[in-house]
Enzyme design. Structure first.
Site, PDB file in Angstrom:
ATOM      1  N   LYS A 122       0.863  -1.183   0.000  1.00 32.43           N
ATOM      2  CA  LYS A 122       0.000   0.000   0.000  1.00 32.43           C
ATOM      3  C   LYS A 122       0.895   1.227   0.000  1.00 32.43           C
ATOM      4  O   LYS A 122       1.923   1.238   0.686  1.00 32.43           O
ATOM      5  CB  LYS A 122      -0.892   0.024   1.235  1.00 32.43           C
ATOM      6  N   GLU A 191      -9.299   7.622   3.302  1.00 33.63           N
ATOM      7  CA  GLU A 191      -9.192   7.921   4.734  1.00 33.63           C
ATOM      8  C   GLU A 191      -9.727   9.316   5.026  1.00 33.63           C
ATOM      9  O   GLU A 191      -9.326  10.298   4.383  1.00 33.63           O
ATOM     10  CB  GLU A 191      -7.724   7.809   5.200  1.00 33.63           C
TER      11      GLU A 191
HETATM   12  O1  KIV Z   1      -1.172   2.436   8.505  1.00 39.33           O
HETATM   13  C1  KIV Z   1      -2.367   2.133   8.582  1.00 39.33           C
HETATM   14  O2  KIV Z   1      -2.803   1.404   9.471  1.00 39.33           O
HETATM   15  C2  KIV Z   1      -3.258   2.661   7.551  1.00 39.33           C
HETATM   16  C3  KIV Z   1      -4.720   2.444   7.750  1.00 39.33           C
HETATM   17  C4  KIV Z   1      -5.216   3.327   8.806  1.00 39.33           C
HETATM   18  C5  KIV Z   1      -5.450   2.568   6.478  1.00 39.33           C
HETATM   19  O3  KIV Z   1      -2.811   3.272   6.641  1.00 39.33           O
END
Ligand code: KIV
Length: 290
Positions: A122, A191
């Site tokens: 991600k 988010e």
């Molecule tokens: O780092 C994380 O846990 C996140 C989530 C809050 C989406 O990016």
């Protein structure tokens, strides 16, 4: 509870997400940063585990996500991988790991897949990351994008605020989501954006939206596990629903144990080991006295 249909493979892979969206099936995603929580989350049936850089706030006490290193994410990913059988494992690209050129970013993402066992990465950013998302996908690395509040931009944004609240900003978010879909991302974290904008994006893209503080329309909901179970400190954002108070459970257990230690009640006979009867303690004492 199993979220995927029984005719699908038990293990969750990236391609399972789109049919789930098309069926209108909501999926669940939680963070984990270590073996025991990964096991618990996985065995509970959560579909996606995010090894998030929220570990900076939650387990390292840094106060924000900026200092989190690739090594910290890598080490956590390895532990999570050992604890999870079914959930799709997504590892966060921490701040600095994808900002100094696409080759470096690809090499860092590869480490998370190759040595950590991550099944996707991600990364935060909108249109400015489109080229990188394309490149990663070309290198067989599935990418979950992340727009709206991007905590790695905390210094630029000046705090953690709801994003997309003007027409221009909302339009930009919708465009970013479409561009990231076009670039090949398989999902997009939204988010802290108004629920109406999340609803539009969820409708307009074919890939899954992963909401946190983005209302009920998103295809997948994600929360930081420690927020959900009440194992954090300070005020929680309004989107957090706390289902347990683990901090209190731990504090109560420690207090009880300390009371037992102080009163001599712990450890009792069954919690310690005796010498075999054949050893004569009297002899032992007289030998050591010599
Ligand atoms: O780092 C994380 O846990 C996140 C989530 C809050 C989406 O990016």
């Amino acid at each position: 509870m199993a979220y995927l249909k029984p005719d699908q493979p038990e293990k969750v892979y990236v391609p399972a997400l789109r049919p789930a969206k098309e069926r209108g099936e909501k999926l669940a995603c939680l963070t984990a940063y270590d073996y025991p929580t990964a096991r618990i989350v996985d065995e509970a049936g959560v579909d996606i585990i995010l090894v998030g850089d929220s570990m900076g706030n939650v387990i390292h006490g840094y106060g924000n996500t900026i200092p989190v290193s690739l090594d910290e994410i890598l080490s956590a990913t390895k532990a999570v991988k050992r604890g999870a059988n079914r959930a799709l494992i997504v590892s966060d690209m921490p701040y600095g790991s994808f900002h100094t050129g696409d080759n470096k970013a690809v090499s860092n993402a590869l480490k998370l897949l190759k040595y950590g066992g991550a099944e996707a990465v991600k990364l935060e950013g909108g249109r400015n990351r489109v080229g990188l998302v394309k490149r990663l996908v070309d290198e067989e690395i599935p990418v979950m994008a992340h727009i709206g509040l991007t905590p790695q931009s905390v210094h630029k944004l000046g705090g953690y605020r709801v994003q997309g609240k003007t027409t221009d900003d909302a339009q930009r978010l919708i465009e970013d989501a479409k561009m990231l879909e076009e670039a090949g991302a398989f999902a997009i974290v939204l988010e802290l954006v108004p629920r109406e904008i999340a609803e539009i994006i969820t409708r307009e893209v074919k890939i899954s939206t992963v909401g946190i503080g983005a209302g009920p329309s998103c295809d997948i909901q994600v929360l930081v596990l420690h927020d959900l179970i009440g194992f954090t400190f300070g005020r929680q954002p309004r989107f957090v629903r706390q289902y347990a108070n683990v901090s209190k459970v731990i504090t109560d257990a420690i207090s009880e144990w300390m009371d037992d230690v102080r009163s001599g009640e712990y450890p009792n006979e069954s919690e310690s080991y005796g010498m075999p009867e054949k050893v004569k303690l009297d002899e032992l004492i007289s030998t050591s006295a010599r």
